[in-house]
Design an enzyme around this catalytic site. Structure first.
Site, PDB file in Angstrom:
ATOM      1  N   ARG A 125       0.835  -1.205   0.000  1.00 30.25           N
ATOM      2  CA  ARG A 125       0.000   0.000   0.000  1.00 30.25           C
ATOM      3  C   ARG A 125       0.869   1.254   0.000  1.00 30.25           C
ATOM      4  O   ARG A 125       0.509   2.267  -0.614  1.00 30.25           O
ATOM      5  CB  ARG A 125      -0.930  -0.016   1.217  1.00 30.25           C
ATOM      6  CG  ARG A 125      -1.942   1.122   1.189  1.00 30.25           C
ATOM      7  CD  ARG A 125      -2.965   0.995   2.273  1.00 30.25           C
ATOM      8  NE  ARG A 125      -2.375   1.107   3.598  1.00 30.25           N
ATOM      9  CZ  ARG A 125      -3.013   0.811   4.732  1.00 30.25           C
ATOM     10  NH1 ARG A 125      -4.268   0.378   4.692  1.00 30.25           N
ATOM     11  NH2 ARG A 125      -2.415   0.937   5.902  1.00 30.25           N
ATOM     12  N   LYS A 160      -2.653   6.944   1.431  1.00 28.34           N
ATOM     13  CA  LYS A 160      -2.290   7.366   2.789  1.00 28.34           C
ATOM     14  C   LYS A 160      -1.288   8.513   2.659  1.00 28.34           C
ATOM     15  O   LYS A 160      -0.105   8.379   2.940  1.00 28.34           O
ATOM     16  CB  LYS A 160      -1.720   6.189   3.584  1.00 28.34           C
ATOM     17  CG  LYS A 160      -2.500   5.941   4.879  1.00 28.34           C
ATOM     18  CD  LYS A 160      -2.062   4.701   5.600  1.00 28.34           C
ATOM     19  CE  LYS A 160      -2.306   4.794   7.091  1.00 28.34           C
ATOM     20  NZ  LYS A 160      -3.709   4.652   7.501  1.00 28.34           N
ATOM     21  N   GLU A 219     -16.013   7.060   5.931  1.00 32.56           N
ATOM     22  CA  GLU A 219     -15.077   6.609   6.958  1.00 32.56           C
ATOM     23  C   GLU A 219     -15.327   7.318   8.274  1.00 32.56           C
ATOM     24  O   GLU A 219     -15.970   8.360   8.329  1.00 32.56           O
ATOM     25  CB  GLU A 219     -13.644   6.917   6.541  1.00 32.56           C
ATOM     26  CG  GLU A 219     -13.195   6.115   5.362  1.00 32.56           C
ATOM     27  CD  GLU A 219     -11.680   6.049   5.291  1.00 32.56           C
ATOM     28  OE1 GLU A 219     -11.061   5.541   6.239  1.00 32.56           O
ATOM     29  OE2 GLU A 219     -11.136   6.518   4.289  1.00 32.56           O
TER      30      GLU A 219
END
Ligand code: PLP
Length: 344
Positions: free
Chosen positions: A85, A188, A224
């Site tokens: 990721r 991220k 989220e």
């Protein structure tokens, strides 16, 4: 040196605050390649005021935990997933990739070097690992840096939400969004977090633990919970928002979906979840999940003048079972049949 002696830390009352440890890993990228990287004492470094990360936010990170098992072993949970990721985030931000096995090795080195900071098995704590990459090369026009720094540091932590497994109260915001289609919601990158802090702050001032973001297009579908993924039990099915680019594809999220469907015989659904469904009786439980939050039950959800109470302190049955299974595997109290746990 500013770091705290490991012996002076009360691991049983830790929260999620910043405590320095001894050693970090640093690698530099210049002229198109990464150097070997090395462990160095935790400390400050110089950076150009014209660094791309300072001016245009070219930075990405990961969050992982090293745990102590009952036998005293040191373990990581699916570290390769974080490495992969990290590279996906890097590619989205026009940053160089980092070799997956070298990433995992460097994380292990940082854990070994800070071993005395891993909280004991019987505390609720972990050694939180923060891999970070920044474009530190100077730049004036908006374009990617030419040089990068990859750092991994470690902090001993306790529960992310002080409420812990008793559950949290959340507010749905219709004022702020976190990510829009085509943006960087699935990445991220540090850019996503500064923009979400005001929403979190306003919710906390009203007594909520965090905010729930809705999708930016319809202002209807759950995205989220701050920096954790959302789950709800609806008609006995475990539902979670699908990953279409605006939510962060959590490794905890992915693991929970596998455990529910393969180990617990629970039907799973990755789909759009309207906030309206949370106010109906068919929705019986809700929780959020992530490396930091682990699995945190949601006690209640508020939107404007509507309030839905899920539980008064006792989390729902499915939430509790998933929690016990996930945490049991992560700490090797339960057989790790998927091969997710990596010993150091
Ligand atoms: C990191 C993160 C998560 C959780 O991902 P995990 O891999 O489970 O730790 C969820 N949402 C956001 C916004 C995140 O940054």
């Amino acid at each position: 040196m500013m770091y705290m002696d490991a012996k002076d830390i009360d691991y049983y009352s830790l929260g999620f605050e910043y405590i320095e440890t001894k050693t970090m890993f640093v690698s530099d990228y210049n002229d198109g390649k990464w150097d070997e990287g090395k462990l160095v004492p935790f400390g400050k470094f110089e950076i150009s005021p014209a660094a791309c990360v300072l001016n245009y936010g070219q930075g990405i990170f990961e969050g992982m935990k090293a745990l102590r098992t009952k036998n005293g072993e040191k373990v990581l949970f699916r570290p390769k997933e974080n490495a992969k990721r990290f590279n996906e985030s890097a590619s989205r931000m026009l940053m160089p990739n980092y070799d997956v096995s070298k990433f995992v090795d460097a994380v292990k080195d940082v854990v070994r070097a800070n071993e005395e900071y891993i909280p004991p098995y019987d505390s609720a704590g972990a050694l939180y690992l923060r891999p970070l990459m920044i474009g530190n090369g100077p730049i004036v026009g908006v374009k990617p840096a030419k040089s990068y720094k990859f750092i991994i540091f470690a902090i001993p932590v306790g529960p992310y939400f002080p409420e812990g497994f008793r559950g949290i109260d959340l507010e749905i915001t219709k004022k702020y969004t976190r990510a829009a289609p085509g943006g960087t919601g699935a990445t991220k990158t540090c850019c996503n977090y500064a923009g979400s802090m005001l929403a979190g702050k306003e919710a906390k001032e009203k007594g909520f633990a965090q905010v729930i973001f809705l999708d930016a297009v319809h202002m209807e579908f759950i995205e989220e919970v701050g920096a954790a993924n959302f789950f709800a039990v609806i008609n006995g099915t475990l539902a979670t928002p699908k990953t279409t680019g605006t939510i962060l594809p959590g490794i905890t999220r992915k693991s929970i979906l596998e455990l529910a469907s393969k180990k617990m015989g629970i039907k799973i659904e990755e789909r759009d979840i309207s906030y309206k469904e949370l106010f109906e009786n068919s929705c019986s439980e809700a929780f959020c999940a992530g490396t930091a939050a682990v699995i945190t039950p949601i006690k209640s959800i508020v939107l404007e003048d509507k309030k839905r109470i899920f539980s008064e302190g006792e989390p729902g049955e499915i939430t509790r079972k998933i929690y016990e299974l996930l945490v049991g595997i992560q700490r090797l109290d339960i057989d790790d049949e998927f091969g997710w746990v990596v010993k150091i």
